[in-house]
Each structure stands twice: as C-alpha cells, then as structure tokens.
Motif scaffolding. Structure first.
Motif, mmCIF file in Angstrom:
data_model
loop_
_atom_site.group_PDB
_atom_site.id
_atom_site.type_symbol
_atom_site.label_atom_id
_atom_site.label_comp_id
_atom_site.label_asym_id
_atom_site.label_seq_id
_atom_site.Cartn_x
_atom_site.Cartn_y
_atom_site.Cartn_z
ATOM 1 N N ASN A 111 6.191 -0.902 2.083
ATOM 2 C CA ASN A 111 6.815 -0.459 0.844
ATOM 3 C C ASN A 111 7.234 -1.648 -0.025
ATOM 4 O O ASN A 111 6.832 -2.782 0.223
ATOM 5 C CB ASN A 111 7.999 0.466 1.150
ATOM 6 C CG ASN A 111 9.090 -0.228 1.950
ATOM 7 O OD1 ASN A 111 9.369 -1.417 1.766
ATOM 8 N ND2 ASN A 111 9.735 0.508 2.858
ATOM 9 N N SER A 153 0.459 0.746 -5.839
ATOM 10 C CA SER A 153 -0.703 -0.120 -5.661
ATOM 11 C C SER A 153 -1.705 0.015 -6.798
ATOM 12 O O SER A 153 -2.580 -0.847 -6.972
ATOM 13 C CB SER A 153 -1.389 0.177 -4.321
ATOM 14 O OG SER A 153 -1.797 1.532 -4.243
ATOM 15 N N THR A 191 0.811 -1.218 0.000
ATOM 16 C CA THR A 191 0.000 0.000 0.000
ATOM 17 C C THR A 191 0.848 1.274 0.000
ATOM 18 O O THR A 191 0.354 2.349 -0.336
ATOM 19 C CB THR A 191 -0.925 0.026 1.219
ATOM 20 O OG1 THR A 191 -0.143 -0.058 2.417
ATOM 21 C CG2 THR A 191 -1.903 -1.141 1.182
ATOM 22 N N LYS A 192 2.134 1.142 0.363
ATOM 23 C CA LYS A 192 3.008 2.321 0.438
ATOM 24 C C LYS A 192 4.218 2.172 -0.468
ATOM 25 O O LYS A 192 5.274 2.759 -0.227
ATOM 26 C CB LYS A 192 3.458 2.531 1.888
ATOM 27 C CG LYS A 192 2.306 2.754 2.858
ATOM 28 C CD LYS A 192 2.787 2.791 4.293
ATOM 29 C CE LYS A 192 1.603 2.943 5.257
ATOM 30 N NZ LYS A 192 2.040 2.888 6.689
ATOM 31 N N ASP A 193 4.055 1.414 -1.542
ATOM 32 C CA ASP A 193 5.159 1.128 -2.453
ATOM 33 C C ASP A 193 5.397 2.320 -3.371
ATOM 34 O O ASP A 193 4.515 2.719 -4.134
ATOM 35 C CB ASP A 193 4.819 -0.116 -3.285
ATOM 36 C CG ASP A 193 6.014 -0.691 -4.022
ATOM 37 O OD1 ASP A 193 6.958 0.062 -4.326
ATOM 38 O OD2 ASP A 193 6.002 -1.912 -4.303
ATOM 39 N N ASN A 194 6.588 2.911 -3.317
ATOM 40 C CA ASN A 194 6.916 4.036 -4.191
ATOM 41 C C ASN A 194 7.714 3.596 -5.415
ATOM 42 O O ASN A 194 8.210 4.440 -6.167
ATOM 43 C CB ASN A 194 7.673 5.122 -3.422
ATOM 44 C CG ASN A 194 8.970 4.609 -2.797
ATOM 45 O OD1 ASN A 194 9.363 3.460 -3.010
ATOM 46 N ND2 ASN A 194 9.635 5.461 -2.030
ATOM 47 N N ASP A 245 0.648 -3.821 4.222
ATOM 48 C CA ASP A 245 0.899 -2.446 4.646
ATOM 49 C C ASP A 245 2.407 -2.221 4.661
ATOM 50 O O ASP A 245 3.090 -2.617 5.602
ATOM 51 C CB ASP A 245 0.300 -2.212 6.038
ATOM 52 C CG ASP A 245 0.480 -0.776 6.505
ATOM 53 O OD1 ASP A 245 0.691 0.100 5.642
ATOM 54 O OD2 ASP A 245 0.418 -0.533 7.724
#
Length: 282
Positions: free
Chosen positions: A255, A230, A223-226, A253
């Motif tokens: 990266n 997502s 959900t926080k993958d840069n 939840d």
C-alpha cells in the motif's frame, strides 16, 4: 569538476546557526549535520543539511521532500531513509526539508514549489556552489518534486527526479477516490496563479508540464495503494515515453506506505544507484 576552495571549508563552520554534529554511518560515510536551518522567515521553512566530511569535489545535492497530503507531514519522517541513502551515496550533500504547509486558509501552491527554489537559492548563496539537484519526494513530496522539475526548473538545475508514490495526474479518475480529494480541488492551488486556459487540476498535474527536455525520472508505486493508485505509474510512463524522456519505473507489492519496508526501500535505493550511474554515462 570544480574543486572546493579552502574558503568553502571555512564557510561550513560559520554560515549555519543550527545544532551541528558529526554522524558516522560506516564505510567512509561520515557527515557533518546542520539541523533546523532556517531558509526563510516562516516557521515551516526549516531543513537539515548533511555534508560529507571527506568531500573533495562538488557533487550533486539530494533534496528530500516529505509527503503528507500537502498539509501535513514533517521532514523527520524521512530521516532514517535519508541515512540509508547517505550510506549508498557518501560523497553527496543531502538536504531534508520542511516546507510551508497548506490549510483551509493557505494554498499549497505556489508556496511549496517556491520553497524548493528557496532551498536551492540558500544553498548556492551560502555554500558558494552551483550544483545539480536530485529531487526525491514521497506522496505529495513526489508531486512537488516532479512539478518543480517539469514546470519551474527554467535553469535546468535538476539532474533527476526520484518520485515515490507521487500523484502525477490529478485528473486520474482513480485518484479522485482519494479521501481528501475535495481539499486538493479547493486548497491545493491559488487560482490567482493559473491562466484561465488551464484547469486547476491540470496546473497541479506534473504530466501536464512534461516535454522533451524534462528531467529524467525514476518512479516507484505500490500495487495495492488506495491513496495514489498504480494507474498513476501507467499515466506517467506513457507521457514520459511520448516525450522521449529517460525514465525508469518500478512497483512494490503493498500500500501507500509500504515502500518504507526494509526490503522495498533497499530495492529502491539500489535502483536509484543504477539509475544515476546510467545518467552519468549519457
């Protein structure tokens, strides 16, 4: 299913030239390990093979494909995760592969998808078996696993794809924020293999090749993958749904690398188990 012959057991002893040992992972999960097996002439074309000692019938083969932006990474990064999978699936063969890496002077494709095929050809020739394959890859390895299954698996040998944070649509505006996107545009795909009617980024996007006969797919995104956002999950799910391809997808939840955390990887392995059991019922 077809039983192994005694010749198969003999072959296991003589066909490989790498370093061999046995590993006991508990709960009847004991494997013979063949390391650094060359499946091609390039120095990158190496793999480790894990064969159950108590295997009595031909099982699916997990092919593990590492990440690293198509131009980095090694199979050793997924060794511990492979061991965890082996504990859960003690009757399956596992193959953890390296493949020819891209550079500014060597394209990723078609070499890397060809190498998945090369691994399969090697296994079938030397083990004298004709298994179904479960392609499991993370990041770039997830992209390659999907791309091979959806585009290149003409003989339908791939039973399922396990896609972990893999780029499914290279045209996704959010994926274009990837800090190495310029490399993807210029060095991912050899233009010589692409028809003029298809853009390079379409060609390298697994979603472009999905149809109603595509391999069932389980996906896992952060959900926080840069790196691989997502939004890739939503795009992939949408195309699989449109084509009525059996699939499951989950989020964690964290990266890009947090799928490896113990709680997340344990969750994933349990979902892989139930996913494959559901496939076997179909």
């Amino acid at each position: 299913m077809k039983k192994y012959t005694s010749i198969f057991g003999i072959l296991l002893l003589i066909i490989f030239t790498g370093c061999k040992k046995t590993i006991d992972l508990g709960k009847d999960a004991s494997f013979t390990i063949e390391k650094n097996i060359a499946y091609g002439k390039d120095a990158d074309q190496k793999m480790d093979i894990y064969i159950p000692e108590n295997q009595t019938k031909e099982q699916d083969i997990f092919v593990i494909v590492h990440g690293g932006g198509w131009r980095g990474g090694r199979r050793s990064q997924l060794t511990n995760f492979t061991f965890d999978l082996m504990k859960k699936f003690p009757e399956n063969i596992f193959v953890n592969i390296d493949y020819r890496l891209a550079s500014s002077t060597r394209f990723a494709l078609p070499d890397q998808t060809d190498d998945i095929k090369n691994v399969m050809n090697y296994l079938e020739k030397n083990l004298k078996i004709h298994p179904k394959y479960i392609l499991l890859g993370n990041s770039a390895g997830g992209n390659l696993s999907m791309l091979y299954a959806y585009k290149y698996d003409q003989d339908k040998k791939v039973k399922a794809v396990i896609n972990i944070v893999g780029p499914a649509d290279l045209n996704d505006p959010r994926f274009k924020n990837y800090d190495d996107y310029a490399f993807v545009e210029k060095h991912l795909i050899d233009p010589k293999i692409v028809d003029n009617s298809i853009s390079l980024m379409d060609f390298g996007s697994p979603v472009y090749w999905i149809n109603k006969d595509s391999a069932p797919t389980l996906s896992y995104y952060g959900t926080k993958d840069n790196v691989v956002p997502s939004s890739q999950k939503k795009i992939l799910d949408s195309v699989l749904n449109k084509n009525k391809v059996y699939h499951e997808s989950y989020e964690f939840d964290g990266n890009h690398l947090d799928w490896e955390k113990q709680s997340n990887s344990t969750f994933l392995i349990n979902k892989i188990d139930s996913f494959l059991k559901n496939l076997d019922k179909k």
